[in-house]
Motif scaffolding. Structure first.
Motif, PDB file in Angstrom:
ATOM      1  N   GLN A 460       0.833  -1.208   0.000  1.00  0.00           N
ATOM      2  CA  GLN A 460       0.000   0.000   0.000  1.00  0.00           C
ATOM      3  C   GLN A 460       0.866   1.256   0.000  1.00  0.00           C
ATOM      4  O   GLN A 460       0.562   2.236  -0.697  1.00  0.00           O
ATOM      5  CB  GLN A 460      -0.913  -0.011   1.237  1.00  0.00           C
ATOM      6  N   LYS A 464       1.015   4.241  -2.978  1.00  0.00           N
ATOM      7  CA  LYS A 464       0.744   5.646  -2.686  1.00  0.00           C
ATOM      8  C   LYS A 464       1.944   6.534  -3.003  1.00  0.00           C
ATOM      9  O   LYS A 464       1.802   7.744  -3.134  1.00  0.00           O
ATOM     10  CB  LYS A 464       0.373   5.813  -1.219  1.00  0.00           C
ATOM     11  N   GLU A 466       4.348   7.223  -0.968  1.00  0.00           N
ATOM     12  CA  GLU A 466       4.625   8.072   0.182  1.00  0.00           C
ATOM     13  C   GLU A 466       6.128   8.114   0.472  1.00  0.00           C
ATOM     14  O   GLU A 466       6.834   7.119   0.322  1.00  0.00           O
ATOM     15  CB  GLU A 466       3.883   7.550   1.413  1.00  0.00           C
TER      16      GLU A 466
END
Length: 617
Positions: A460, A464, A466
């Protein structure tokens, strides 16, 4: 006649001098009465079956087994000399032999020892007597002593019992010589029939049982009409006196304290109420003992009262404890069970020392109730009532917990983790095996689930894009706190299951040990490939997302479907220099995308490393 007087006087003086010399030789050693008591009162001990010990138990005032022996037979010196003639290897006898010459010891034995001193001689005479005589009175005694074996703890009492019933038998000559030397009046318990024995002394016994108080009681003479003939109609309501029954019980248990009936009597005497009052009635206990050993002294009146054809109702109303194991049955069951499986109760009952066969059998059967040797014991518990004989049949965890065996073994009953998890039957054992296998599968599944969660979380974050801001290697990021809590919970549960399985394996029970291994094998078969496949799926999802993003960027740049080659061609048609620059830009864009994909892949691989081994915590 006158000339014969000097000769007679000379013979008398010679005999006196010889006897006095022998006595002085025998008196050179001081015997320890406590040692003799220890030798002769430990049932199954090396000296327990010696004739000297049989007589000692009859003389012992604490047992009050029989009072019909003269003081000459109960002399400490005579008993010890007789015992040492039979068992010279005993420590006390070895000390005596060192202090006396061989010739002096021989003269001491001839002058002092009892005529019936040899255990082997008495056993041989008893076996021979049983093999020749098949009378009804002999059969009961000879059930445990025949040509193949002689499994009776008191050979002398069994032998003298047969000879008093049939004194003219050929094999009773040693008994007759013994009685002739000691005189029947001084050895009434061994030399006179049951009728004569009762009339020869006052016969007092002492026992305490429930509903009675400690009293001195006397056995009744067998002259009562109902004892002489129990088939008379007037004897239907006859009741055998309690004092007489107590005297008989005392005599029987004084001679053979290891009989199961004596164990029941002792439990009644303790007053702990682990035995029902109906089984503590003196006549019931007497019936139990006499059904076990009908040939023993003390059962004469019971056999006369309750013989076939008797109308005495007490024989029916107060019959023996239902299906109570006999002395022989209890010992055989213990030896058979211990021969198959070593258990805690086996240490208390060996062929040489088994003071309470019923208690040992109860220990064994509570530990392994499914054994064939325990069928008779559980039949006794069912027939007598488990609560009525709770001393042996009740489920008492303080007494009957399975022993911890520190070597591989196989048995049904085992204590697993908790006191209540204790399989007693084969069905419960199988259910426990399935639960243990399931524990191993669940433990492996939890470890796999934790690894899958780590893969999913890293996946995840990679999607994303990030940027990870790490303040300190020891300080978790905000998004990691929830993840750490979940991983800690899963680790705690899986470790608990692992250590439960370890403790179960440490029971050394073969079936449970194999169940632990089978659980982890089954878990690996089910989950061993899951992490690898799940990582591949997540990686493919990232590649699909990357391809989608690439197409979208190209579409936004105005180049759709042609790829970098089309873009270069299109730009090249307008201007060669500009076309080369465009191609270079597309190429650089592709390299940047590959670098991003490599970084994302590295992040996911690092996440997979968090649980690379299925069996790790």
């Amino acid at each position: 006649m006158a000339p014969s007087h000097p000769v007679s006087l000379f013979l008398i003086l010679s005999s006196y001098i010889t006897f006095g010399t022998a006595q002085s030789i025998c008196n050179t050693h001081t015997w320890d009465s406590r040692v003799l008591h220890e030798y002769c009162t430990v049932a199954g001990g090396a000296a327990y079956g010696s004739p000297a010990c049989s007589i000692y138990r009859l003389c012992d005032k604490s047992s009050a087994a029989s009072p019909f022996l003269g003081p000459g037979l109960c002399s400490l010196d005579r008993l010890f000399v007789t015992l040492c003639a039979d068992r010279p290897e005993l420590p006390e006898c070895t000390t005596s032999l060192h202090s006396t010459s061989a010739s002096g010891q021989a003269r001491c034995v001839r002058a002092t020892a009892l005529k019936l001193w040899s255990t082997e001689a008495v056993r041989g005479a008893l076996v021979a007597l049983c093999s020749r005589d098949s009378g009804s009175g002999v059969t009961a005694v000879c059930k445990v002593c025949n040509g193949d074996k002689c499994d009776t703890p008191d050979l002398l009492l069994a032998y003298t019992a047969l000879c008093t019933e049939n004194p003219t038998a050929t094999d009773c000559e040693p008994w007759a010589a013994f009685c002739a030397k000691e005189t029947p009046a001084m050895a009434a318990a061994l030399c006179l029939s049951s009728d004569a024995t009762v009339l020869a002394g006052t016969g007092r016994a002492h026992i305490t049982l429930r509903s009675t108080t400690a009293v001195q009681v006397s056995p009744p003479p067998p002259a009562e009409p109902c004892i002489q003939d129990a088939t008379q109609a007037s004897c239907k309501a006859y009741t055998y006196p309690k004092s007489s029954a107590l005297a008989d019980i005392d005599r029987l248990c004084g001679s053979m304290p290891d009989m199961p009936g004596c164990a029941i009597a002792r439990a009644c005497e303790s007053g702990q109420h682990h035995v029902a009052d109906k089984y503590c009635l003196p006549f019931v206990l007497l019936a139990t003992l006499c059904h076990d050993m009908p040939g023993m002294r003390g059962c004469e009146n019971y056999k006369a009262l309750c013989k076939p054809g008797s109308v005495v109702q007490q024989c029916i109303v107060e019959g023996p404890v239902p299906h109570a194991p006999t002395w022989s049955q209890a010992r055989k069951a213990v030896f058979a069970a211990c021969g198959d499986h070593p258990m805690g109760g086996c240490a208390n009952c060996t062929s040489n020392n088994c003071p309470d066969p019923l208690a040992s059998l109860a220990d064994i059967c509570h530990e392994m109730p499914e054994m064939a040797a325990c069928n008779g014991f559980w039949g006794f518990c069912e027939a007598a009532g488990q609560q009525d004989v709770a001393e042996w049949c009740g489920e008492d965890d303080s007494k009957y917990l399975p022993s911890m065996l520190m070597y591989f073994h196989q048995r049904t009953q085992e204590l697993l983790l908790w006191k209540d998890w204790r399989p007693r039957t084969q069905g419960q054992y199988l259910a426990s095996v399935l639960i243990i296998v399931l524990m191993g599968v669940v433990a492996t599944g939890l470890k796999t689930a934790k690894g899958a969660l780590v893969l999913q979380w890293n996946h995840q974050r990679a999607l994303k894009g990030e940027e990870l801001l790490v303040v300190s290697v020891w300080m978790p990021r905000n998004d990691q706190i929830t993840e750490i809590m979940a991983k800690s919970a899963i680790t705690g549960v899986s470790l608990t299951l692992d250590y439960f399985n370890m403790l179960i394996a440490m029971t050394f029970n073969v079936g449970f040990f194999c169940a632990v291994i089978a659980g982890y094998i089954a878990g690996t078969l089910l989950f061993g490939h899951v992490l690898e496949n799940y990582a591949a799926i997540l990686h493919q999802q990232r590649r699909d997302v990357a391809a989608h993003l690439k197409r979208r960027r190209l579409r936004e740049a105005g180049v759709v479907g042609g790829g970098s080659g089309s873009a270069v061609s299109l730009l090249a048609n307008g201007n060669g220099v500009n076309g080369g620059a465009a191609a270079l830009g597309v190429h650089m864009m592709e390299e940047e995308e590959e670098e991003v994909e490599k970084e994302e892949l590295l992040m996911v691989v690092e996440g997979e490393g968090d649980c690379n081994c299925v069996h790790s915590a």
